[in-house]
Scaffold this motif. Structure first.
Motif, mmCIF file in Angstrom:
data_model
loop_
_atom_site.group_PDB
_atom_site.id
_atom_site.type_symbol
_atom_site.label_atom_id
_atom_site.label_comp_id
_atom_site.label_asym_id
_atom_site.label_seq_id
_atom_site.Cartn_x
_atom_site.Cartn_y
_atom_site.Cartn_z
ATOM 1 N N VAL A 241 1.129 -1.117 -0.009
ATOM 2 C CA VAL A 241 -0.129 0.060 -0.024
ATOM 3 C C VAL A 241 0.732 1.547 0.102
ATOM 4 O O VAL A 241 2.183 1.253 0.188
ATOM 5 N N SER A 242 0.642 2.234 -1.010
ATOM 6 C CA SER A 242 1.148 3.299 -0.182
ATOM 7 C C SER A 242 -0.027 4.852 -0.205
ATOM 8 O O SER A 242 -0.813 4.196 -0.621
ATOM 9 N N VAL A 243 0.788 5.620 -0.115
ATOM 10 C CA VAL A 243 -0.322 6.649 -0.023
ATOM 11 C C VAL A 243 0.658 7.611 0.213
ATOM 12 O O VAL A 243 1.639 7.895 0.295
ATOM 13 N N ALA A 244 0.234 9.046 -1.046
ATOM 14 C CA ALA A 244 0.111 10.280 -1.138
ATOM 15 C C ALA A 244 -0.337 11.296 -0.650
ATOM 16 O O ALA A 244 -1.604 10.899 -0.395
ATOM 17 N N ALA A 245 0.215 12.051 0.373
ATOM 18 C CA ALA A 245 -0.455 12.607 1.290
ATOM 19 C C ALA A 245 0.217 14.086 1.122
ATOM 20 O O ALA A 245 0.960 14.523 0.997
ATOM 21 N N ALA A 246 -1.589 15.443 1.271
ATOM 22 C CA ALA A 246 -0.622 16.335 1.100
ATOM 23 C C ALA A 246 -1.173 17.692 1.554
ATOM 24 O O ALA A 246 -2.782 17.077 1.462
ATOM 25 N N PHE A 247 -1.251 18.760 2.062
ATOM 26 C CA PHE A 247 -2.267 19.294 2.577
ATOM 27 C C PHE A 247 -1.346 20.724 2.963
ATOM 28 O O PHE A 247 -0.699 20.418 3.056
ATOM 29 N N GLU A 248 -2.070 21.797 3.582
ATOM 30 C CA GLU A 248 -2.385 23.531 3.097
ATOM 31 C C GLU A 248 -2.566 23.772 4.370
ATOM 32 O O GLU A 248 -4.260 23.308 4.673
#
Lengths: 327, 707
Positions: A241-248
């Motif tokens: 499983v991989s997760v790309a996460a980004a937030f402002e």
């Protein structure tokens, strides 16, 4: 001998023209997957059009978007100062993929076009609806530890193996495609397909089209981001499983957020319900947990991959945790 | 030369050749008229070939011949009744999926590869089973005794102990898969003269097998195998594919080269068989072991039995009056296994050393204290003293270096964010062998020494070790000593296996050097020189270009009086991620107790390799079969995971380096196996210490940690 024609061209226009003449032709870029497939007898193109000399290697900012040519290598993109500064999530995802040697020759377009790594797809003695429609799915009741939990069909439970594509789906990238008539632009999220009734089709690229470039909007997602890839060894292994996460973040409030998963579906799996939930919320563990829970709606295991039902939400939580701690 | 000029250590003598590509491996030999063989393999798991259509292949460009059971290329022994069941190209029976059924020989490798794809087999399929666990449950399935049952004291005494446990441990199939692919070049010439370039751990063994199958004198067969790109046990026998290569060369009258594919490496050259083991341990409340029971089942093939020493360690490693073991093998429809580094002992140590840790936990004891408390003074199995054993000292060194004092006995105590830290320890042990070998020494007036023996170097640095032994005895500079091996015409030596080469061949080197020294000394006296005169001057004075001595060396009665083992202790620190289940080995300290260290640099490399192999066994390696088809699913290096650099932390290697007084003149015991044996249990124990989760099924992958 399985004979094939080898052609080389140095312009996109002539590459497209050559493709138009022969629908069984395939473009050859890095060749890191295509050559394997030919050696294993999975595919036997009659014509290989070598496009390595086509000048589509640019990595540049055009207005509010970053353009990446289809033939830029994975290494060139991952290590480019502009990408590291403005799209670090993409850089991280790229570096999580394959090995340094492969990344040095593998291209952006080739990465998008790579086939699944399902063992049944590669063994021509085994059934596989993707390789040979109608032959059955070996993985469904077989060794499916690596396989999909989202968006599966009765015909195929393979996953798309790319890391780069997970980040691109999260970053709202667009793909510019061209045929002899002209160009069209589609959202990256719509490039790959679910297996449905046509598992032999991985994506929506038409047989007369060529990938020209990516266009990725520059956003405020370069600060709180993480690409977390869980795998069986520390390098050179496909994602469980991989997760790309980004937030402002604004005063610990999430104003913009992107989440996508790899290793769970036939295409990069964007988590819109989780994003919608997180928007405007505080970047807290309990909200991360709730977002992870929302992400799992409709998930289904096939036996050996049941662990992903637990690993996937855990990985989402940890990717968000790590993105938050980057501040 | 002054004694102070003697080197204690040296670089690998063939290191430069290897890193510059000048070391020549079997597949790199170019023979005039060389042809290329590619194997066609069965796509069913059990049954019979009813038809084999080779027409298209024969008509393909460049094809010289297709050999199979249809044309049975001449092999005298196979033409007789009896012998092995799976006589390649002499049987239409299919024993497993991936079995070689034909070979296409062509004038290029590519043409042979393509033509091989054109051979079409038709089969009569039969029911099969490749699932070892299923076979174990099936009351009708064969279970053959693999080793005589052993009993000391009361059977199953653990059942009535104050503190007891009984647990099951599972090990999947692992494959050797050295970087170098297997194969052979065979050149059969008129008058039954044969030269082969092989990848073998024993040139004499390869020579003997070919002689037996083709019924020609061994002297007719020249086997060359100077460099081997890793063996790990898989090159300890001459496989059917090698016999097929010789057959093909004889059949077409030209040299034939076969190099199998990576996928074929999973089916044609053996593997570490799957095993299911039960350990019962009993102890009193003070932590003294009162009962050990070790029962093991190992996988084997239907056409050939394979056994290994899975339950050996339980019989002597711990002080305990009541021990019983049993070991059975269970045939399934797969290719026959073969010893893989640390062979059965590594399988057994995973179970036993995990159980010992579990018992320490049940007793609320530090597992190191528990081991020390139950460390035997003598070998209770053989009722003999150990020739040398410094386990307690090794424990101490390792514990200090890993920082054992930071370990908490309560699992899950060391937490930093999502990462949990744990420490684990395990012991490895392997028989300290010494066989019989001959070495020829030629001492030359130019000041050089040439040593020759038909031994092998599959990577440990045989030539380096032998050179250092001779260097210390003869006081000749290292660069003036050459050790030749991997050639069947040299004085005989056993195959390189069971950690015995340094002990066996090194002793012969020792004896040859001693003989050369006394010959020189006698010559000196005879010619009126000082008996300690330099050999160059002695030879010159006597007008001798060289003197030559051949010695055979073997152990004496000491083996009857002592129990001889090499030992190792592995300490590991792991970090386990609570959310993702990822296990990272963060620190390794290995301590070898294997007598004198003859060649420190290569000895250290052995331990490094063992630790890396141990990480693979513990965390990543598993050959997966789809039992519906009997075919391997992950038969490539992308899907069969061996550790990569990023998985390997710094490895702190230590040696006790005290001579064993009885084993051989060097006091050196073997260490190839102990470098790996026990390592996987140390990791499993550390994972338990980190998380409180006991994982009894290898490899320890994230799904198991989370499950």
């Amino acid at each position: 001998m399985i004979n094939f024609q080898y052609l080389r061209t140095s312009s996109a226009k002539s590459a497209i023209a050559l493709l138009l003449k022969d629908k069984n032709a395939k473009f050859l870029a890095g060749g890191t997957n295509l050559i394997d497939l030919m050696k294993r007898g999975v595919t036997a193109p009659e014509k290989l059009i070598d496009i390595n000399h086509v000048p589509l290697k640019q990595i540049e900012q055009v207005g509010s978007k970053i353009h990446i040519g289809a033939l830029a290598t994975n290494t060139a993109v991952a290590e480019h100062a502009l990408i590291k500064e403005k799209l670090p999530l993409l850089s991280w995802a790229l570096q999580a993929g394959a090995s340094a040697q492969l990344r040095n020759v593998a291209t952006v377009g080739g990465n998008m076009m790579q086939r699944t790594r399902c063992g049944y797809f590669y063994d021509t003695e085994m059934p596989c609806n993707k390789r040979q429609p109608g032959s059955g799915c070996g993985a469904m009741e077989g060794f499916n530890r690596m396989h999909a939990i989202f968006g599966t069909s009765e015909k195929c439970i393979a996953v798309h193996p790319s890391d780069m594509c997970v980040a691109l789906a999260a970053l709202d990238a667009e793909v510019v495609l061209a045929n002899h008539k002209g160009e069209r632009k589609i959202a990256f999220r719509d490039f790959h397909r679910l297996a449905g009734d046509t598992p032999q089709l991985d994506n929506n690229l038409k047989t007369d089209e060529m990938i020209i470039r990516l266009e990725i909007p520059v956003s405020n997602l370069a600060k709180n981001y993480h690409y977390l890839k869980v795998r069986d060894r520390a390098s050179y292994a496909f994602a469980l499983v991989s997760v790309a996460a980004a937030f402002e973040l604004n005063n610990n409030k999430i104003t913009d957020v992107r989440l996508a998963m790899g290793g769970v579906a036939h295409k990069p799996w964007r988590l819109t319900a989780s994003e919608d939930f997180l928007k405007g919320k505080e970047a807290s563990l309990s909200n991360f947990e709730k977002a992870a829970e929302l992400a799992m709606k409709g998930a289904k295991g096939f036996g050996e991959n049941n662990f992903k039902l637990k690993l996937a939400p855990n990985t989402i939580i940890e990717a968000l945790n790590l993105a938050k701690s980057k501040a | 030369m002054e004694k102070r000029m003697l080197k204690e250590d040296t670089d690998r003598v063939d290191g430069i050749l290897k890193v510059t590509g000048r070391a020549k491996y079997f597949a790199e030999y170019e023979l005039p008229g060389l042809t290329y063989g590619v194997l066609v393999t069965s796509t069913i798991t059990k049954g019979k070939i009813t038809a084999l259509d080779t027409k298209a292949a024969e008509n393909a460009p460049g094809v010289i011949a297709v050999v199979s059971h249809l044309n049975k290329p001449s092999a005298a022994a196979y033409e007789q009744e009896g012998g092995p069941q799976m006589k390649i190209f002499y049987t239409d029976k299919i024993f497993y999926n991936g079995q070689p059924i034909a070979m296409v020989v062509a004038n290029t490798f590519e043409r042979a590869t393509h033509a091989a794809s054109l051979v079409k087999a038709t089969y009569a399929k039969e029911e099969f089973n490749t699932d070892f666990a299923k076979a174990l449950k099936d009351p009708k399935a064969k279970k053959l005794q693999g080793q005589a049952d052993y009993k000391r004291g009361i059977e199953n005494a653990y059942k009535t102990a104050e503190v007891k446990l009984e647990e099951r441990y599972f090990l999947p199939i692992e494959t050797h898969n050295p970087m170098e692919l297997h194969g052979m070049i065979a050149d059969w010439r008129p008058n039954n003269q044969v030269t082969v370039y092989a990848k073998t751990q024993g040139v004499k063994s390869t020579q003997g097998t070919i002689a037996n199958v083709f019924k020609i004198p061994p002297e007719n067969i020249q086997v060359n195998s100077e460099f081997v790109g890793g063996g790990f046990g898989m090159a300890l026998r001459t496989w059917p594919l090698e016999i097929a290569t010789v057959m093909a060369s004889k059949h077409i009258g030209k040299p034939v080269k076969v190099v199998i594919t990576r996928a074929q490496m999973f089916t044609m050259v053996g593997n570490r068989p799957a095993a299911i083991q039960t350990i019962g341990l009993g102890a009193d409340k003070d932590g003294k072991l009162t009962g050990i029971t070790h029962r093991a089942y190992g996988e084997t093939s239907t056409y050939e039995n394979f056994t290994e020493g899975v339950v050996n360690m339980a019989k002597f490693m711990y002080q305990c009056d009541n021990v019983n073991t049993s070991y059975a093998i269970v045939p399934v429809d797969l290719g026959v296994p073969i010893w893989m580094r640390g062979p059965g002992e590594a399988t057994g140590a995973f179970a036993l050393e995990s159980a010992i840790d579990e018992m320490a936990h049940a007793l609320d004891m530090d597992p190191l204290d528990f081991r020390i408390k139950n460390d035997p003074e003598t070998d209770q199995q053989k009722n003999k003293p150990f020739s040398s054993k410094n386990i307690k000292e090794a424990y101490k060194i390792g514990a200090e270096k890993i920082g054992w004092s930071n370990r908490k006995n309560k699992p899950g105590s060391l937490v930093e964010g999502q990462w949990q830290t744990g420490y684990g320890v395990s012991v490895g042990v392997f028989n300290a062998n010494r066989g019989k070998a001959s070495v020829k020494g030629i001492l030359k007036a130019d000041g050089s020494l040439l040593l020759q023996s038909a031994t092998s170097d599959i990577g440990p640095g045989t030539g380096t070790g032998m050179t250092l032994i001779a260097h210390k005895l003869m006081k000749i500079p290292v660069d003036k000593i050459t050790f030749e091996l991997g050639d069947s015409s040299l004085p005989p030596a056993p195959s390189q296996g069971g950690s015995a080469t340094l002990s066996t061949v090194g002793s012969a080197v020792n004896d040859v050097c001693e003989a050369l020294k006394s010959t020189i000394s006698e010559l000196a006296i005879h010619s009126g020189m000082d008996p300690t005169a330099n050999f160059v001057e002695v030879l010159k004075k006597n007008n001798l270009p060289a003197i030559e001595v051949t010695k055979e060396s073997h152990s004496g009665k000491e083996r009857d009086n002592y129990s001889m083992y090499s030992f190792s202790i592995h300490f590991v620190q792991v970090k386990v991620h609570a959310l993702t289940g990822v296990v990272k080995v963060s620190k390794i300290v290995s301590v070898g107790d294997s007598g004198t260290i003859v060649s420190p640099k290569t000895a250290r490399s052995q331990m490094l390799g063992g630790a890396v192999g141990g990480i693979g066994m513990a965390l990543t390696e598993e050959a997966v079969i789809d039992h519906r088809y009997g075919r391997y699913i992950n038969n490539n290096f992308a899907d069969y995971h061996v550790p990569v650099n990023a998985d390997v932390p710094e490895i702190d290697v230590n040696f006790i380096n005290k001579p064993d007084p009885y084993i051989n003149p060097m006091g050196a015991k073997g260490m190839g196996e102990i470098a790996l044996i026990g390592f996987s249990a140390a990791v499993a124990n550390a994972v338990f210490n980190a998380t409180g989760k006991r994982i009894r099924s290898l490899p320890i992958t994230p799904d198991k940690v989370l499950g």
